[in-house]
Design a protein around this motif. Sequence first.
Motif, PDB file in Angstrom:
ATOM      1  N   ARG A 206       0.822  -1.200   0.000  1.00 33.29           N
ATOM      2  CA  ARG A 206       0.000   0.000   0.000  1.00 33.29           C
ATOM      3  C   ARG A 206       0.864   1.261   0.000  1.00 33.29           C
ATOM      4  NH1 ARG A 206      -3.152  -1.052   5.465  1.00 33.29           N
ATOM      5  NH2 ARG A 206      -1.221  -2.154   5.909  1.00 33.29           N
TER       6      ARG A 206
ATOM      7  N   TYR B  52       0.313   5.204   1.432  1.00 35.31           N
ATOM      8  CA  TYR B  52      -0.626   5.763   2.392  1.00 35.31           C
ATOM      9  C   TYR B  52      -0.284   7.202   2.751  1.00 35.31           C
ATOM     10  CZ  TYR B  52       2.922   4.816   6.029  1.00 35.31           C
ATOM     11  OH  TYR B  52       4.079   4.792   6.787  1.00 35.31           O
TER      12      TYR B  52
ATOM     13  N   HIS C 124      -4.014   3.372  -0.465  1.00 38.05           N
ATOM     14  CA  HIS C 124      -4.386   2.823  -1.767  1.00 38.05           C
ATOM     15  C   HIS C 124      -3.572   1.555  -1.980  1.00 38.05           C
ATOM     16  CE1 HIS C 124      -5.390   2.419  -6.002  1.00 38.05           C
ATOM     17  NE2 HIS C 124      -4.088   2.369  -6.273  1.00 38.05           N
TER      18      HIS C 124
ATOM     19  N   TYR D  47     -10.647  -5.008   0.357  1.00 39.18           N
ATOM     20  CA  TYR D  47     -11.316  -3.753   0.662  1.00 39.18           C
ATOM     21  C   TYR D  47     -12.651  -3.974   1.379  1.00 39.18           C
ATOM     22  CZ  TYR D  47      -8.061  -0.833  -1.979  1.00 39.18           C
ATOM     23  OH  TYR D  47      -6.940  -0.155  -2.407  1.00 39.18           O
TER      24      TYR D  47
ATOM     25  N   TYR E 183     -10.394   1.413   3.098  1.00 39.22           N
ATOM     26  CA  TYR E 183      -9.421   2.329   2.513  1.00 39.22           C
ATOM     27  C   TYR E 183      -8.662   3.123   3.571  1.00 39.22           C
ATOM     28  CZ  TYR E 183     -11.890   1.322  -1.836  1.00 39.22           C
ATOM     29  OH  TYR E 183     -12.452   0.687  -2.912  1.00 39.22           O
TER      30      TYR E 183
ATOM     31  N   THR F 146     -15.545  -1.801   3.445  1.00 40.02           N
ATOM     32  CA  THR F 146     -16.684  -1.338   2.660  1.00 40.02           C
ATOM     33  C   THR F 146     -17.943  -2.141   2.962  1.00 40.02           C
ATOM     34  OG1 THR F 146     -16.069  -2.778   0.811  1.00 40.02           O
ATOM     35  CG2 THR F 146     -15.199  -0.518   0.796  1.00 40.02           C
TER      36      THR F 146
END
Length: 307
Positions: free
Chosen positions: A187, A189, A207, A222, A227, A249
């Motif tokens: 990632r 960040y 991301h 995710y 995120y 999510t």
Amino acid sequence: MFKLIRNFHFFLVITILCSRSIFAQDQTSPKSFNYERLKSQYEKMINNPYILMPYKGNYFLPVSYNDNPNHEVFEKIEDGLEYEDRGKFTKHLESEFQISFMALTNKNIFGTKFNTFLGYTHRSYWQMYNEEWSRPFRETNYNPEAFARYIFDEPVNILGFKLIAYDIGLEHESNGQVQEISRSWNRVYGRMALLTGTTFINFKVWHRLAESAEMDENPNMYRYRGYGQLDIKTYINSNMVQLILIPGTEHLGGELIYSTHWKNGVSFYSKASYGYGISLQDYDHDSRRIGFGVSLGEFFALSKGVN
């Protein structure tokens, strides 16, 4: 959907309770972190070329009870005829520890006010009481990273909060296992640190770096890790309360931590974990665990920057 709402409600209640405790403390006590003193002590620390600085917390929980262990990962091993008398590979009771530190690599890089660091966090879940399986380490998460940090000379006021620093970084996280049970991701960040009174708020957004379908070990990450995450930590006298929220999510997870100073740099430490995304091996498994042990001092707890 109902499960997500139920989990969100659970952590909303915890957040409200913690917030009431935080702001009640602010209203009844004049104590707050002295930013100039904190910044001065921080600069002294990074000017020592041989020091490993505390980062995400160092603790050992000899007693950690998991109400819902994930047996699916190791069921093929358990089903082997030669092991049928050993019982479950993953028992409810185990121990947990974390080692986390960072080290300065460059000051004022390219003539800017950014300092760069290397960080490393190592969290292990140890089946210390599982004698039948030779007390194995059930899971270890390895998290190396590199980041640049900007410390403001004067805090930036945002809606009553003081923005004191932000980071930009790159990190890798893996459980170090063979392909069949491997979990890893990379990632980039951004992270910003806010201060109000004796409460420290850390926002982190990331991301995930794309991988090919053949190499992706966590295609639905995710849904469980989202995120970013929110970390709220408040100090009340010799006590610390911390809430970490992991809003996926579709699913939610988090940890509620309480510690109280014992002596020198050691504190009594307890941690409750609930929901998804707590560890890599179990990121898509509903965890419900509580542990008790000790922690080593970290920067804000050791600092004398309180008025």
